[in-house]
Scaffold this active site. Structure first.
Site, PDB file in Angstrom:
ATOM      1  N   ASP A 198       0.827  -1.222   0.000  1.00  0.00           N
ATOM      2  CA  ASP A 198       0.000   0.000   0.000  1.00  0.00           C
ATOM      3  C   ASP A 198       0.859   1.270   0.000  1.00  0.00           C
ATOM      4  O   ASP A 198       0.324   2.376  -0.070  1.00  0.00           O
ATOM      5  CB  ASP A 198      -0.998   0.005   1.162  1.00  0.00           C
ATOM      6  CG  ASP A 198      -0.351  -0.156   2.540  1.00  0.00           C
ATOM      7  OD1 ASP A 198       0.589  -0.960   2.678  1.00  0.00           O
ATOM      8  OD2 ASP A 198      -0.806   0.526   3.479  1.00  0.00           O
ATOM      9  N   HIS A 203       8.016  -0.996  12.835  1.00  0.00           N
ATOM     10  CA  HIS A 203       6.924  -1.607  12.082  1.00  0.00           C
ATOM     11  C   HIS A 203       7.294  -3.067  11.812  1.00  0.00           C
ATOM     12  O   HIS A 203       8.386  -3.511  12.162  1.00  0.00           O
ATOM     13  CB  HIS A 203       6.731  -0.811  10.775  1.00  0.00           C
ATOM     14  CG  HIS A 203       5.417  -1.062  10.095  1.00  0.00           C
ATOM     15  ND1 HIS A 203       4.218  -1.115  10.763  1.00  0.00           N
ATOM     16  CD2 HIS A 203       5.114  -1.266   8.789  1.00  0.00           C
ATOM     17  CE1 HIS A 203       3.246  -1.342   9.888  1.00  0.00           C
ATOM     18  NE2 HIS A 203       3.758  -1.445   8.693  1.00  0.00           N
TER      19      HIS A 203
HETATM   20 ZN   LIG Z   1       0.482   0.978   5.475  1.00  0.00          ZN
END
Ligand SMILES: [Zn+2]
Ligand SMILES: [Zn+2]
Lengths: 310, 310
Positions: free
Chosen positions: A67, A141
């Site tokens: 994304d 992340h």
């Molecule tokens: Zn993302």
């Protein structure tokens, strides 16, 4: 200097929010646009804005999740098709070069410009010219993910020409020296100091644009005193546990960072499709209880970053 | 059986036409959707249609140019995210597997379903089940490019149960044999022929979907007697030379093929952004002089493919 939000959704495109892309418009500063992440459909979003693909000369990728990168090959192709012929640099995690090169090779795309790849192998300063410096740090992340801090150089004070004329300082090459703050001797024997003829300097602006992340210690370094902080807000106040499990942040965690780092404004993006309409407003309200100058941005929002009046 | 046009533009996305993708909706036939090409932004177009990504179980790629494949990684990811868990097969030129696998690997995308890759190494029949056969031939484009011909099996006639009852043929397992057109002996000694108790068979439909191509000899094989021919129309009547140089077709060349191949209807797509509004209508009118049942399709047009009444 403006931020234009091209994709403010999380994970997959929704009807109202496309996947991630944020443009930093530096048109007055250097006639350039810098992009942060290029989710699929970014070039279609750009078609609906007044950005010109050929003005994009730097692209910063925060991480390699689809994304955030699947729009990159198409954007690069269209930039060429639409007459872009000046070089472009792509900053990002190791792997971004492979992805772009293989996509272009498989599709037999020949670009009319050169791409420089700057895969990040150490954090800190990654770019500097006379107007801007860019710093990066690792965030937290699922995969390697970076945040970026763009620091504008301070603008020196303007030469006060009216004051020079009132003092009968004749114009000429010495004006250049005075503008640089040097001391010069005039033909009539007077010695004057350039600093006395300069307006006040203007502090450069700072913009921090983050990738997807959990709350973490590096964030503060990147965000400190930024005029604008663009931060993800995938989850709401009550979902800190979910946020942690999925390596994301809540709106409140973003606001706590904004407050601690004393930023000018907090712009929340990467909004889950679960938060439609008024529910996105709720994320904003939750964050505002901690940091008042917070806004949940929408696709095509343009946010001005003015010089700090202080 | 319907065609839904998700992207009808050429080369780069425009404001009104996205890059190539065509859906063949086989919902009544086998509860499936087959996609032909997946340009960037196809998943966003699907969001604005009523197609369900999880129903897409075959994707046919005509060629590897970016405007036909850059939407594939994102669509595959979203299909997984949205609960698709049944296998999907991708047909296309050699190279499509590399592109998809590297895109998914770089982005660390884990799909909840299996992808079968069927890279085309010989033309002719490439898929067959009891309801459909798919054939492919090479077209004439800058890079290896295929057209596809989807042939529906003929529907056998229905068993005429009323007529059987009127003739006092008792129901039971022999109805199955009669439905298959076999001859059976009844308990009362009568010998009857299933063929006398079947309604008329229904001829299956044929849809041909082409990639980008110059006029060429293989086209006829793919298009012959198709109920619908989906053909590119990148150039207008007077631009045959440009079409040839860029390995594309004019609207008139497409119409000539439609006429020669005696197709039911001609659907022109891959329309250049130069042809806006009424100018696209002009392509249609030029083609109609040669083949009357021609339509220049737009994004989101749905075209029904009814059974042939003849
Ligand atoms: Zn993302
Ligand atoms: Zn094309």
């Amino acid at each position: 200097m403006q931020l234009e939000f091209l994709g403010t959704g999380a994970g997959v495109p929704g009807k109202f929010r496309n996947v991630s892309s944020t443009a930093l418009k530096l048109l007055d500063e250097c006639n350039s646009v810098w992009l942060f992440d290029v989710g699929e459909g970014t070039q279609q979003q750009i078609l609906r804005s007044n950005l010109k693909p050929r003005k994009i000369n730097k692209i910063f990728i925060t991480h390699l999740h689809g994304d955030h990168i699947f729009g990159l090959p198409g954007l690069l192709s269209s930039r060429s098709f639409q007459g872009g012929n000046t070089p472009l640099t792509i900053y990002g995690p190791k792997g971004i070069k492979d992805f772009v090169q293989i996509s272009l090779r498989v599709s037999q795309t020949k670009l009319s410009y050169r791409i420089n790849y700057a895969e990040i192998d150490s954090t800190g300063l990654i770019y500097q010219d006379d107007k801007f410096s860019v710093y990066t740090e690792k965030l937290d992340h699922q995969i390697e993910c970076f945040g970026y801090r763009v620091v504008e150089s301070d603008h020196p004070g303007e030469l006060l020409v009216d004051k020079l004329m009132a003092d009968n300082v004749p114009s000429g090459p010495i004006y250049g020296k005075l503008k640089d703050g040097l001391t010069v001797e005039l033909e009539d024997g007077r010695v004057i100091n350039g600093k006395d003829y300069l307006g006040s300097a203007q502090k450069g602006r700072i913009v921090a644009v983050f990738g997807d992340t959990r709350a973490n210690d590096n964030s503060y370094k990147l965000a400190k005193n930024a005029d604008a902080l663009v931060h993800e807000s995938t989850f709401s106040k009550d979902e800190a546990k979910l946020a942690r499990n999925y390596y994301h942040s809540t709106c409140v965690q973003a606001a706590q960072l904004a407050q601690k780092a004393e930023v000018g404004k907090l712009l929340l993006t990467h909004i889950s499709a679960r938060y439609t309409g008024n529910m996105a407003k709720r994320l904003e309200n939750q964050a505002r209880k901690i940091f008042n100058n917070t806004k949940v941005v929408k696709d095509f929002d343009v946010v001005d970053i003015p010089f700090n009046k202080k």
